[in-house]
Scaffold this motif. Sequence first.
Motif, mmCIF file in Angstrom:
data_model
loop_
_atom_site.group_PDB
_atom_site.id
_atom_site.type_symbol
_atom_site.label_atom_id
_atom_site.label_comp_id
_atom_site.label_asym_id
_atom_site.label_seq_id
_atom_site.Cartn_x
_atom_site.Cartn_y
_atom_site.Cartn_z
ATOM 1 N N GLN A 109 7.539 31.597 -25.694
ATOM 2 C CA GLN A 109 7.375 32.928 -26.295
ATOM 3 C C GLN A 109 5.799 33.163 -25.316
ATOM 4 O OE1 GLN A 109 9.093 34.326 -29.679
ATOM 5 N NE2 GLN A 109 9.299 32.885 -30.467
ATOM 6 N N LEU A 110 5.369 32.959 -25.537
ATOM 7 C CA LEU A 110 3.217 33.548 -24.841
ATOM 8 C C LEU A 110 4.410 34.064 -23.865
ATOM 9 C CD1 LEU A 110 1.309 30.274 -25.564
ATOM 10 C CD2 LEU A 110 1.027 33.070 -26.667
ATOM 11 N N GLN A 111 4.515 33.142 -22.518
ATOM 12 C CA GLN A 111 4.628 33.570 -21.538
ATOM 13 C C GLN A 111 5.923 35.288 -21.603
ATOM 14 O OE1 GLN A 111 6.951 30.552 -19.633
ATOM 15 N NE2 GLN A 111 5.355 29.407 -19.079
ATOM 16 N N ARG A 112 6.710 34.893 -22.438
ATOM 17 C CA ARG A 112 7.104 36.948 -23.180
ATOM 18 C C ARG A 112 6.027 37.668 -23.190
ATOM 19 N NH1 ARG A 112 11.008 32.965 -24.778
ATOM 20 N NH2 ARG A 112 11.123 33.869 -26.905
ATOM 21 N N ALA A 113 4.922 37.276 -24.073
ATOM 22 C CA ALA A 113 4.105 38.234 -24.287
ATOM 23 C C ALA A 113 2.583 38.971 -22.944
ATOM 24 C CB ALA A 113 3.781 37.654 -25.787
ATOM 25 N N GLY A 114 3.387 37.601 -22.145
ATOM 26 C CA GLY A 114 2.483 38.470 -20.844
ATOM 27 C C GLY A 114 0.684 37.466 -21.338
ATOM 28 N N ILE A 115 1.139 36.121 -21.945
ATOM 29 C CA ILE A 115 0.036 35.156 -21.874
ATOM 30 C C ILE A 115 0.414 33.847 -21.096
ATOM 31 C CG2 ILE A 115 -1.180 33.784 -23.747
ATOM 32 C CD1 ILE A 115 -0.430 35.926 -25.598
ATOM 33 N N ASP A 116 -0.562 33.507 -20.259
ATOM 34 C CA ASP A 116 0.156 31.670 -19.695
ATOM 35 C C ASP A 116 -1.007 30.775 -20.123
ATOM 36 O OD1 ASP A 116 -0.369 30.136 -17.724
ATOM 37 O OD2 ASP A 116 -0.916 30.802 -15.906
ATOM 38 N N PRO A 117 0.361 29.900 -20.844
ATOM 39 C CA PRO A 117 -0.547 29.235 -21.190
ATOM 40 C C PRO A 117 -1.408 28.753 -20.641
ATOM 41 C CG PRO A 117 1.489 28.605 -21.674
ATOM 42 C CD PRO A 117 1.376 30.485 -20.991
ATOM 43 N N ALA A 118 -1.368 28.730 -19.618
ATOM 44 C CA ALA A 118 -2.926 27.986 -19.095
ATOM 45 C C ALA A 118 -4.175 28.811 -19.340
ATOM 46 C CB ALA A 118 -2.921 28.072 -17.236
ATOM 47 N N GLU A 119 -3.966 30.323 -19.965
ATOM 48 C CA GLU A 119 -5.711 31.269 -20.283
ATOM 49 C C GLU A 119 -5.985 30.178 -21.411
ATOM 50 O OE1 GLU A 119 -4.978 35.368 -21.800
ATOM 51 O OE2 GLU A 119 -3.414 34.678 -20.111
ATOM 52 N N VAL A 120 -5.145 29.843 -21.750
ATOM 53 C CA VAL A 120 -5.602 29.155 -23.703
ATOM 54 C C VAL A 120 -6.754 28.705 -23.942
ATOM 55 C CG1 VAL A 120 -5.476 28.083 -25.930
ATOM 56 C CG2 VAL A 120 -3.123 29.857 -24.535
ATOM 57 N N THR A 121 -8.219 28.447 -24.166
ATOM 58 C CA THR A 121 -8.859 28.502 -24.547
ATOM 59 C C THR A 121 -9.395 27.643 -25.709
ATOM 60 O OG1 THR A 121 -10.525 30.371 -25.350
ATOM 61 C CG2 THR A 121 -10.113 29.851 -22.344
ATOM 62 N N HIS A 122 -8.876 27.351 -27.194
ATOM 63 C CA HIS A 122 -9.358 27.408 -28.133
ATOM 64 C C HIS A 122 -7.827 26.879 -29.116
ATOM 65 C CE1 HIS A 122 -12.962 29.318 -26.981
ATOM 66 N NE2 HIS A 122 -13.513 28.151 -27.933
ATOM 67 N N VAL A 123 -7.358 26.619 -29.234
ATOM 68 C CA VAL A 123 -6.181 26.090 -29.928
ATOM 69 C C VAL A 123 -6.721 25.534 -32.083
ATOM 70 C CG1 VAL A 123 -4.116 24.915 -31.269
ATOM 71 C CG2 VAL A 123 -5.451 25.666 -28.422
ATOM 72 N N ILE A 124 -7.039 26.363 -32.885
ATOM 73 C CA ILE A 124 -7.432 25.497 -34.147
ATOM 74 C C ILE A 124 -5.374 25.631 -35.117
ATOM 75 C CG2 ILE A 124 -7.751 26.980 -36.391
ATOM 76 C CD1 ILE A 124 -9.339 29.166 -34.975
ATOM 77 N N MET A 125 -5.930 24.324 -35.513
ATOM 78 C CA MET A 125 -4.996 23.670 -36.167
ATOM 79 C C MET A 125 -5.022 23.940 -37.356
ATOM 80 S SD MET A 125 -2.582 23.057 -33.529
ATOM 81 C CE MET A 125 -1.512 22.158 -35.158
ATOM 82 N N SER A 126 -3.907 24.376 -38.038
ATOM 83 C CA SER A 126 -4.308 24.742 -39.676
ATOM 84 C C SER A 126 -4.351 22.985 -40.762
ATOM 85 C CB SER A 126 -3.372 25.752 -40.051
ATOM 86 O OG SER A 126 -1.851 24.869 -40.258
ATOM 87 N N HIS A 127 -3.293 22.585 -39.423
ATOM 88 C CA HIS A 127 -3.350 21.055 -40.074
ATOM 89 C C HIS A 127 -2.244 20.447 -39.105
ATOM 90 C CE1 HIS A 127 0.446 23.033 -42.149
ATOM 91 N NE2 HIS A 127 0.737 21.741 -42.455
#
Length: 284
Positions: A109-127
């Motif tokens: 889904q990220l790739q289709r939105a033009g976001i490279d998963p490798a560019e993700v800097t922070h992941v916030i986990m609700s749980h």
Amino acid sequence: MSRHQDPNILVVYLYFIDYPIVRGLIKMTLFPFTTGTYVVDQGTMDNMHWGIPYEHPLPAFAIRHPKGTVIFDTGHNHRGLDDPKSWYGKSIENILKINIKKDDCLPFQLQRAGIDPAEVTHVIMSHLHIDHTGEMMSFPKAQFIVRSAELKYGWWPPLHQRYTYVLNDLKDTRFYNYLEIPDTVDFDVFQDGSLVCIATPGHTPGHQSLIVRLPDYDKPLILCADACYTPFNLENNLYGCGLMWNTEAWFNTIAKLKYYQGIGYELWFGHHMESWDYMVKRFK
């Protein structure tokens, strides 16, 4: 010279977080994703309508901020779709139907939105339940923001909730870069008021929701995740009995969310198809 013309004074002014000014200066974009759906017994969601199949979305979000690309929750793991029983084990026994294709899962889904998963800097986990942690291992270089109690609980939950955490989703993330937030504090991710993690325990001991202040949206958003499944749960103080760590904490969280709603915040419920579709249309 006015304070808006003096760059040194402007920096101090932003430090104290006058949110209306911050919203005008920060450029942020929110991308909501439905990473498939589950069909479950509705009674597990509201402890009331038993025997009725209930389809709900599996949300995840990406947020582009000047200081990084942030993910809030990661949805279901595509790695187990070919052999669900082997990968997820008992975690899927009470799910009536899993409507997920590989392309529904977050990295695609990220790739289709033009976001490279490798560019993700922070992941916030609700749980750390199955429908939120699935793609954690797709972001090995990111910093993970998780409540301290949730991280411990996810790795070693009590027997009656052990099926809600999938070891296969977690085992390769053990030595990731975790920022363990104290359980009761609110945490301002970039210290500018744009993304604030708030403690919303009850569903799990370390559950957190995310306040998002977008520059071009008329009110602050709260991404509730599983702090409250649906508007029906909120309005009637109904909790999902199938997945509940502590009912007293949950009721306190509901009161907190009602307060935020009362002062003008908009709640984005995690597992309610109607409100999900309504909110997604507002961001297209």
